[in-house]
Motif scaffolding. Structure first.
Motif, PDB file in Angstrom:
ATOM      1  N   ARG A  83     -83.754 -26.539  62.019  1.00  0.00           N
ATOM      2  CA  ARG A  83     -82.946 -27.746  62.218  1.00  0.00           C
ATOM      3  C   ARG A  83     -83.585 -28.555  63.341  1.00  0.00           C
ATOM      4  NH1 ARG A  83     -79.001 -23.528  62.531  1.00  0.00           N
ATOM      5  NH2 ARG A  83     -77.655 -23.416  60.681  1.00  0.00           N
ATOM      6  N   GLY A  84     -83.822 -29.835  63.085  1.00  0.00           N
ATOM      7  CA  GLY A  84     -84.494 -30.671  64.068  1.00  0.00           C
ATOM      8  C   GLY A  84     -83.566 -31.591  64.834  1.00  0.00           C
ATOM      9  N   ASP A  85     -84.052 -32.082  65.941  1.00  0.00           N
ATOM     10  CA  ASP A  85     -83.323 -32.992  66.819  1.00  0.00           C
ATOM     11  C   ASP A  85     -83.605 -34.446  66.412  1.00  0.00           C
ATOM     12  OD1 ASP A  85     -82.064 -34.264  68.898  1.00  0.00           O
ATOM     13  OD2 ASP A  85     -83.612 -33.820  70.374  1.00  0.00           O
ATOM     14  N   PHE A  86     -83.313 -34.775  65.161  1.00  0.00           N
ATOM     15  CA  PHE A  86     -83.486 -36.131  64.642  1.00  0.00           C
ATOM     16  C   PHE A  86     -82.636 -36.242  63.383  1.00  0.00           C
ATOM     17  CE2 PHE A  86     -86.934 -33.333  63.363  1.00  0.00           C
ATOM     18  CZ  PHE A  86     -86.948 -33.432  61.981  1.00  0.00           C
ATOM     19  N   THR A  87     -82.482 -37.440  62.860  1.00  0.00           N
ATOM     20  CA  THR A  87     -81.529 -37.629  61.766  1.00  0.00           C
ATOM     21  C   THR A  87     -82.135 -37.454  60.381  1.00  0.00           C
ATOM     22  OG1 THR A  87     -81.914 -40.011  61.843  1.00  0.00           O
ATOM     23  CG2 THR A  87     -80.046 -39.154  63.094  1.00  0.00           C
ATOM     24  N   ARG A  88     -83.371 -37.897  60.180  1.00  0.00           N
ATOM     25  CA  ARG A  88     -83.921 -37.822  58.822  1.00  0.00           C
ATOM     26  C   ARG A  88     -85.414 -37.558  58.859  1.00  0.00           C
ATOM     27  NH1 ARG A  88     -82.089 -43.188  56.130  1.00  0.00           N
ATOM     28  NH2 ARG A  88     -83.489 -42.586  54.464  1.00  0.00           N
ATOM     29  N   GLY A  89     -85.875 -36.891  57.805  1.00  0.00           N
ATOM     30  CA  GLY A  89     -87.282 -36.535  57.689  1.00  0.00           C
ATOM     31  C   GLY A  89     -87.455 -35.034  57.573  1.00  0.00           C
ATOM     32  N   ILE A  90     -88.553 -34.635  56.925  1.00  0.00           N
ATOM     33  CA  ILE A  90     -88.939 -33.223  56.808  1.00  0.00           C
ATOM     34  C   ILE A  90     -90.437 -33.126  57.074  1.00  0.00           C
ATOM     35  CG2 ILE A  90     -89.444 -31.403  55.114  1.00  0.00           C
ATOM     36  CD1 ILE A  90     -86.733 -31.857  53.893  1.00  0.00           C
ATOM     37  N   PHE A  91     -90.808 -32.119  57.857  1.00  0.00           N
ATOM     38  CA  PHE A  91     -92.229 -31.827  58.089  1.00  0.00           C
ATOM     39  C   PHE A  91     -92.425 -30.335  57.840  1.00  0.00           C
ATOM     40  CE2 PHE A  91     -96.198 -31.001  60.088  1.00  0.00           C
ATOM     41  CZ  PHE A  91     -96.885 -32.200  60.179  1.00  0.00           C
ATOM     42  N   VAL A  92     -93.323 -30.003  56.902  1.00  0.00           N
ATOM     43  CA  VAL A  92     -93.583 -28.616  56.523  1.00  0.00           C
ATOM     44  C   VAL A  92     -95.052 -28.302  56.765  1.00  0.00           C
ATOM     45  CG1 VAL A  92     -93.715 -26.983  54.598  1.00  0.00           C
ATOM     46  CG2 VAL A  92     -91.748 -28.517  54.802  1.00  0.00           C
ATOM     47  N   SER A  93     -95.321 -27.134  57.324  1.00  0.00           N
ATOM     48  CA  SER A  93     -96.689 -26.620  57.449  1.00  0.00           C
ATOM     49  C   SER A  93     -96.769 -25.293  56.710  1.00  0.00           C
ATOM     50  CB  SER A  93     -97.062 -26.428  58.924  1.00  0.00           C
ATOM     51  OG  SER A  93     -97.064 -27.664  59.605  1.00  0.00           O
ATOM     52  N   SER A  94     -97.646 -25.230  55.715  1.00  0.00           N
ATOM     53  CA  SER A  94     -97.799 -24.033  54.887  1.00  0.00           C
ATOM     54  C   SER A  94     -99.195 -23.447  55.088  1.00  0.00           C
ATOM     55  CB  SER A  94     -97.607 -24.374  53.405  1.00  0.00           C
ATOM     56  OG  SER A  94     -96.307 -24.896  53.174  1.00  0.00           O
ATOM     57  N   CYS A  95     -99.246 -22.154  55.393  1.00  0.00           N
ATOM     58  CA  CYS A  95    -100.513 -21.464  55.659  1.00  0.00           C
ATOM     59  C   CYS A  95    -100.836 -20.517  54.505  1.00  0.00           C
ATOM     60  CB  CYS A  95    -100.405 -20.697  56.969  1.00  0.00           C
ATOM     61  SG  CYS A  95    -101.914 -19.846  57.458  1.00  0.00           S
ATOM     62  N   ILE A  96    -102.067 -20.639  53.961  1.00  0.00           N
ATOM     63  CA  ILE A  96    -102.494 -19.838  52.803  1.00  0.00           C
ATOM     64  C   ILE A  96    -103.942 -19.398  53.027  1.00  0.00           C
ATOM     65  CG2 ILE A  96    -102.715 -19.794  50.289  1.00  0.00           C
ATOM     66  CD1 ILE A  96    -101.063 -22.827  51.605  1.00  0.00           C
ATOM     67  N   SER A  97    -104.266 -18.195  52.608  1.00  0.00           N
ATOM     68  CA  SER A  97    -105.651 -17.715  52.676  1.00  0.00           C
ATOM     69  C   SER A  97    -106.452 -18.253  51.496  1.00  0.00           C
ATOM     70  CB  SER A  97    -105.696 -16.184  52.644  1.00  0.00           C
ATOM     71  OG  SER A  97    -105.054 -15.639  53.771  1.00  0.00           O
ATOM     72  N   THR A  98    -107.700 -18.614  51.743  1.00  0.00           N
ATOM     73  CA  THR A  98    -108.576 -19.065  50.663  1.00  0.00           C
ATOM     74  C   THR A  98    -110.036 -18.922  51.088  1.00  0.00           C
ATOM     75  OG1 THR A  98    -109.147 -20.901  49.189  1.00  0.00           O
ATOM     76  CG2 THR A  98    -108.575 -21.476  51.444  1.00  0.00           C
ATOM     77  N   ASP A  99    -110.908 -18.685  50.100  1.00  0.00           N
ATOM     78  CA  ASP A  99    -112.331 -18.650  50.400  1.00  0.00           C
ATOM     79  C   ASP A  99    -112.995 -19.985  50.083  1.00  0.00           C
ATOM     80  OD1 ASP A  99    -112.185 -18.584  47.661  1.00  0.00           O
ATOM     81  OD2 ASP A  99    -113.262 -16.687  47.421  1.00  0.00           O
TER      82      ASP A  99
END
Length: 326
Positions: free
Chosen positions: A221-237
Motif C-alpha cells: 500500500r502506497g502513500d499516494f492516491t493513484r498509480g501502480i509500480f511493479v518490479s518483477s525479477c526473473i532469471s534468464t540467460d
C-alpha cells in the motif's frame, strides 16, 4: 462505423471506477451516456458523488435499470456483478463490460460467457466479443511485464513487488485507507496470496503452455492516491538487448504499452491509459518495471479501450490522455 454513437449505461456509478468511466465517456466523441445507476444515490445529480463533474452535466443517478442501450459497464464490487446479472436478466443484444473479478477465470452467468479483456493478449478475441471481463489492476501491470517472456517460452519463477495507491482499495473508507494512517506510511498486504494471481497464471499459461513456476508477489500500500509500480525479477540467460527486442516486438501495434530504454517513473502514466515498461539486467537476472494508473489502464480506461474494440472503433478513441507530469 466512424459516425456511430454507442449508447451506454453504467451500473454502480458512485464509486471510483464508476466515476472514472463517467468522465471518460463524457469526453468520448462516439459515446452517449444514457444513464448511471446507483440505488444509494438515485435522484441526485452525478456531481454530488463526483464533485469534479459540477458544471459538466445535470444528469442524475437512477435506480431504474434500462436496456435501451448498446453496452452496460458493471462498476460493482467483487461478487456483486454476478449477483446483479442473476437478479436482473439483461437482453442478450446488450453487451456487458464487467470491471469486477467475477468473470476473469472463465465464469459465465445466464448463458453469457466473457472474454478476458487484456487487449495486448486477447485483441482478436475482444474484437469478436459480446461480453468482457476487464482485468484487475495489479494483474494488468504484472502481466504486461511478463507476457513477452511467456510468448517466447522462457518465463521462469517470478519475484515481484508492486505498490498501489489508496484508490485501489475502493471508495468505501477502511482503516488502511484513512489519510492519517496512509500518509507517510507503506505496508505490505496479502503477501504471496493476492487474488489477481489466478488470472495472471491463467494468461501466462495461455502463451506458455505448461507454465507452473511460482509467481511470488508482494503487494504494498502506497502513500499516494493513484498509480501502480511493479518490479518483477526473473532469471534468464538472454542478453539485455535480446530481452528488450522480445518486448518491443511483442508490443508492436499495441498503442498503450510502451517499452522504454529510459528510467520508468509512475508519474509518467498517472492519468493516462498507458503502461510503461523498463528493463534492467544484472548477472543472470532481469528486472522488468511496469507502471500504470490503477483507475485507468488498470480499470476504467482499459474498459473503454475494450468498448472501442468490440464496437469496431480505433482502440485509442477517447482515451488519449495526458499524464500529470508535475
Amino acid at each position: 462505423m466512424a459516425n456511430i454513437k454507442i449508447r451506454i449505461g453504467i451500473i454502480g456509478g458512485a464509486g471510483y471506477t464508476g466515476g472514472e468511466t463517467i468522465r471518460l465517456l463524457f469526453n468520448h466523441p462516439q459515446a452517449e451516456l444514457v444513464y448511471v445507476h446507483s440505488r444509494s444515490n438515485a435522484g441526485n445529480p452525478l456531481y454530488t458523488a463526483h464533485p469534479d463533474l459540477q458544471g459538466d452535466t445535470e444528469l442524475k443517478f437512477t435506480d431504474t435499470l434500462r436496456q435501451d442501450v448498446d453496452v452496460i459497464f458493471l462498476c460493482l464490487g467483487h461478487g456483486e456483478s454476478k449477483k446483479f446479472l442473476q437478479e436482473n436478466p439483461i437482453d442478450v443484444k446488450v453487451r456487458i463490460i464487467d470491471l469486477s473479478q467475477d468473470f476473469r477465470l472463465g465464469e459465465s452467468v445466464n448463458g453469457r460467457s466473457f472474454v478476458y479483456g487484456l487487449p495486448e493478449l486477447n485483441k482478436e478475441a475482444i474484437l469478436k466479443a459480446e461480453n468482457i471481463a476487464n482485468p484487475g489492476c495489479f494483474a494488468t501491470a504484472i502481466q504486461l511485464g511478463l507476457l513477452p517472456l511467456a510468448k517466447a517460452g522462457v518465463l521462469k519463477e517470478v519475484f515481484a513487488t508492486g505498490i498501489t495507491g489508496s484508490t485501489g482499495a475502493g471508495q468505501k473508507l477502511q482503516d488502511t485507507t484513512h489519510f492519517t494512517w496512509r500518509a507517510n506510511n507503506i505496508s505490505a498486504y496479502k503477501t504471496l496470496t493476492h487474488q489477481h494471481l489466478k488470472e495472471i497464471n491463467r494468461s501466462l499459461k495461455q502463451l506458455q503452455a505448461g507454465f507452473s513456476e511460482p509467481i511470488n508477489f508482494i503487494p504494498w500500500r502506497g502513500d499516494f492516491t493513484r498509480g501502480i509500480f511493479v518490479s518483477s525479477c526473473i532469471s534468464t540467460d538472454k542478453s539485455l538487448d535480446e530481452v528488450k527486442k522480445l518486448y518491443k516486438d511483442f508490443y508492436k501495434g499495441h498503442p498503450f504499452t510502451i517499452v522504454t530504454d529510459d528510467t520508468v517513473d509512475m508519474k509518467q502514466v498517472v492519468n493516462t491509459n498507458k503502461c510503461l515498461i523498463g528493463i534492467e539486467k544484472e548477472g543472470d537476472k532481469i528486472v522488468v518495471h511496469s507502471a500504470i494508473d490503477n483507475l485507468l489502464k488498470g480499470a476504467s480506461g482499459q474498459a473503454v479501450q475494450n468498448m472501442n474494440l468490440i464496437f469496431g472503433l480505433d482502440e485509442t478513441v477517447g482515451i488519449k490522455l495526458k499524464s500529470i507530469a508535475f
